[in-house]
Design a protein around this motif. Structure first.
Motif, PDB file in Angstrom:
ATOM      1  N   UNK A 154    -141.310 -44.774   4.748  1.00 36.89           N
ATOM      2  CA  UNK A 154    -141.045 -44.589   6.058  1.00 36.89           C
ATOM      3  C   UNK A 154    -140.240 -45.609   6.829  1.00 36.89           C
ATOM      4  N   UNK A 155    -139.144 -45.787   6.238  1.00 34.40           N
ATOM      5  CA  UNK A 155    -138.180 -46.522   7.205  1.00 34.40           C
ATOM      6  C   UNK A 155    -136.964 -46.665   6.716  1.00 34.40           C
ATOM      7  N   UNK A 156    -136.128 -47.920   7.164  1.00 32.31           N
ATOM      8  CA  UNK A 156    -134.702 -47.979   6.739  1.00 32.31           C
ATOM      9  C   UNK A 156    -134.619 -48.727   5.527  1.00 32.31           C
ATOM     10  N   UNK A 223    -146.317 -39.603  11.404  1.00 34.99           N
ATOM     11  CA  UNK A 223    -146.674 -40.616  12.840  1.00 34.99           C
ATOM     12  C   UNK A 223    -145.001 -40.851  13.352  1.00 34.99           C
ATOM     13  N   UNK A 224    -144.101 -40.964  12.382  1.00 40.23           N
ATOM     14  CA  UNK A 224    -142.652 -41.195  12.588  1.00 40.23           C
ATOM     15  C   UNK A 224    -141.836 -39.833  12.452  1.00 40.23           C
ATOM     16  N   UNK A 225    -140.484 -39.698  12.963  1.00 43.12           N
ATOM     17  CA  UNK A 225    -139.855 -38.397  12.818  1.00 43.12           C
ATOM     18  C   UNK A 225    -138.607 -39.010  11.846  1.00 43.12           C
ATOM     19  N   UNK A 246    -133.567 -39.571  13.373  1.00 41.94           N
ATOM     20  CA  UNK A 246    -133.681 -38.759  14.097  1.00 41.94           C
ATOM     21  C   UNK A 246    -134.955 -38.988  15.408  1.00 41.94           C
ATOM     22  N   UNK A 247    -135.918 -39.830  14.693  1.00 36.04           N
ATOM     23  CA  UNK A 247    -137.003 -39.924  15.816  1.00 36.04           C
ATOM     24  C   UNK A 247    -136.541 -40.860  16.687  1.00 36.04           C
ATOM     25  N   UNK A 248    -135.450 -41.695  16.632  1.00 33.87           N
ATOM     26  CA  UNK A 248    -135.164 -42.701  17.554  1.00 33.87           C
ATOM     27  C   UNK A 248    -133.816 -42.371  18.274  1.00 33.87           C
TER      28      UNK A 248
END
Length: 401
Positions: A154-156, A223-225, A246-248
Motif C-alpha cells: 500500500x504505497x509508492x 485504511x488508504x485509498x 487517488x487517496x491524496x
C-alpha cells in the motif's frame, strides 16, 4: 499495437503462448477448437500442442469438444502441476500469501491478521518470509514449482524496481523488498507493485470474457485509498510508477492534515479511519477494523443517522475525487473494491450523484459498480502476474526431459 515477431524463434514462442492462453480461456478444449480460436491451421496447432504436452504445460483429459464436424478430439487443459505464481499482499493489518497454478486455481493460501502499521519493516517482512516459506513448501508438496514472487504493497513503488519509496500507512520509506525477502528454495524473480494496481489487474484478468472491461478505474479502499487505472487493457503506471494515488487527491483544500503532508485529501474523508471516526465508532478489541466496519454496516442498516451521514460524506468525497479522473481519462466504468465495497449500498448513491453533476461530457458518466474480485484482489493480481509471465514465454519453465 502488438509488435510482430522478427524471428522464427519469436514466432514459435508467440504461438506457444497463444495456445496456452486459448486453453486458459476456454479449456478443457480440443485441438480443433484451439485452431478455430487463434486462427492457425489444425496441423500447426497439433505440433504446438505436442510440444507443450512434452514440456509439461498441458494434459489430455479424453474426448472433448471438437469445435467442428467429425469425431471429438481429446480435451486439453493446463496442468495442475509444474510452474505456479506466488502472490503476496502487505496490508496495514494483514499479510496474505497464495500460490496459483497455471489454470488460475488458488492451491495454497496463508494469512496473518495483525497490525503492521507500527511494527516496522524488518518485523513485518520477517513474518512475510515465514508465510512465504510455508506456502512454497506446501506448493512443492502439491507438485508445484514457484516461477516467481510478486508482492502488493500500500504505497509508492518505483517503476521497474522492488523499492517501496513511501508507504505512509505502514510508516515505510525507501524500503527495498529484495533485500528482505528470501523464501525457501531457489531464488525467485521478484516483482513489487502498488496494491491498487494489482487489484485492477486482477479485475482485468479474472472478471471473465462475458463481463471483461478494458477501460476502468478500480478504487481499492481500506485504511488508504488507491486507484488502479486500466485503459485499453493496459495498466497506467505513470512515468515513475506512481499513478493512481487517488487517496491524496484534495477534495477540500483547507481540510484536515494528511499523512502525505497535504491537506484535505480524499483519504481524510473516505478512508476507513476517517469514516469510522465520523460515525463515532472506535476500533478496539477482537476483530479490529474488520469488526468496526461490520458495526458501521449494521448501524447503517438500522438507520443510525451518524453512520448514514458519515457514509454520505465519504461517498460524496469519492465522487468529487473521481470526477477529476473521469473527466481526464474517460473510462467506461468505476469499480469500488477493498473493504469499502461492503458499504457500497450507502457509498454509491452520493458517489454517482457527484459524477452525474460534475462529468463534463454529455452522456459520458461511467458505469459505477462493485469490483468482482473481492478483498483478495491484490494477492490474486500479484500471483496471476507471475502465471502470465509463464504463459507469455513458457519454454524457460519447461520440465526437464
Amino acid at each position: 499495437m502488438a509488435v510482430p515477431p522478427n524471428s522464427q524463434q519469436e514466432m514459435r514462442q508467440r504461438n506457444l503462448s497463444r495456445v496456452l492462453y486459448a486453453v486458459a480461456a476456454a479449456g478443457p478444449v480440443s485441438r480443433a477448437s484451439i485452431a478455430a480460436r487463434i486462427g492457425l491451421t489444425r496441423a500447426s496447432v497439433s505440433t504446438l500442442v505436442e510440444e507443450l504436452l512434452r514440456a509439461g504445460f498441458l494434459v489430455e483429459l479424453g474426448p472433448g469438444r471438437s469445435g467442428g464436424v467429425g469425431r471429438p478430439g481429446n480435451a486439453l487443459a493446463l496442468t495442475g502441476m509444474g510452474p505456479c505464481g506466488i502472490g503476496a499482499e502487505i496490508g496495514v493489518d494483514h499479510l496474505t500469501v497464495c500460490a496459483v497454478d497455471l489454470g488460475g486455481r488458488v492451491r495454497v493460501r496463508e494469512g496473518d491478521e495483525r497490525p503492521n502499521g507500527e511494527a516496522g519493516a524488518d518485523s513485518v517482512l520477517r513474518r512475510l518470509n515465514s508465510l512465504l516459506d510455508r506456502v512454497v513448501t506446501d506448493a512443492g508438496a502439491a507438485g508445484l514449482r514457484p516461477a516467481g514472487l510478486a508482492v502488493a504493497v500500500p504505497g509508492l513503488v518505483s517503476r521497474s524496481s522492488t523499492n517501496v519509496v513511501r508507504a505512509p500507512n505502514l510508516g515505510w520509506h525507501d524500503t527495498d523488498l529484495a533485500a528482505h525477502l528470501a523464501p525457501a528454495g531457489p531464488p525467485l524473480p521478484l516483482r513489487v507493485e502498488n496494491e491498487a494496481n494489482f487489484a485492477a489487474l486482477a479485475e482485468l484478468w479474472l472478471s471473465g470474457e462475458s463481463t471483461a472491461r478494458r477501460d476502468f478505474i478500480h478504487v481499492s479502499a481500506e485504511v488508504g485509498i488507491g486507484a488502479g487505472v486500466v485503459l485499453d487493457g493496459e495498466l497506467l503506471r505513470g512515468t515513475r510508477g506512481f499513478a493512481g494515488e487517488l487517496g491524496h487527491v484534495p477534495v477540500q483544500p483547507d481540510g484536515p492534515r494528511c499523512a502525505c503532508g497535504g491537506s484535505g485529501c480524499l483519504e481524510q474523508y473516505a478512508g476507513e479511519a476517517a469514516l469510522l471516526r465520523a460515525a463515532g465508532i472506535a476500533v478496539r478489541g477482537a476483530g479490529g477494523r474488520t469488526a468496526a466496519l461490520a458495526r458501521l454496516r449494521a448501524r447503517a442498516e438500522d438507520g443510525d443517522e451518524a453512520s448514514l451521514r458519515a457514509l454520505r460524506r465519504a461517498g460524496k468525497a469519492l465522487g468529487i475525487a473521481l470526477t477529476g479522473a473521469v473527466n481526464l481519462l474517460d473510462p467506461r466504468a468505476v469499480l469500488l473494491g477493498g473493504a469499502l465495497a461492503g458499504l457500497a449500498p450507502w457509498l454509491l448513491p452520493p458517489l454517482e450523484r457527484e459524477l452525474r453533476q460534475r462529468t463534463a461530457a454529455p452522456d459520458a458518466v461511467p458505469e459505477v459498480a462493485v469490483s468482482a474480485v473481492g478483498s483478495d484482489g491484490p494477492s490474486l493480481g500479484a500471483a496471476h502476474s507471475v502465471v502470465r509471465s509463464v504463459l507469455d514465454d513458457p519454454l524457460p519453465y519447461a520440465v526437464a526431459r
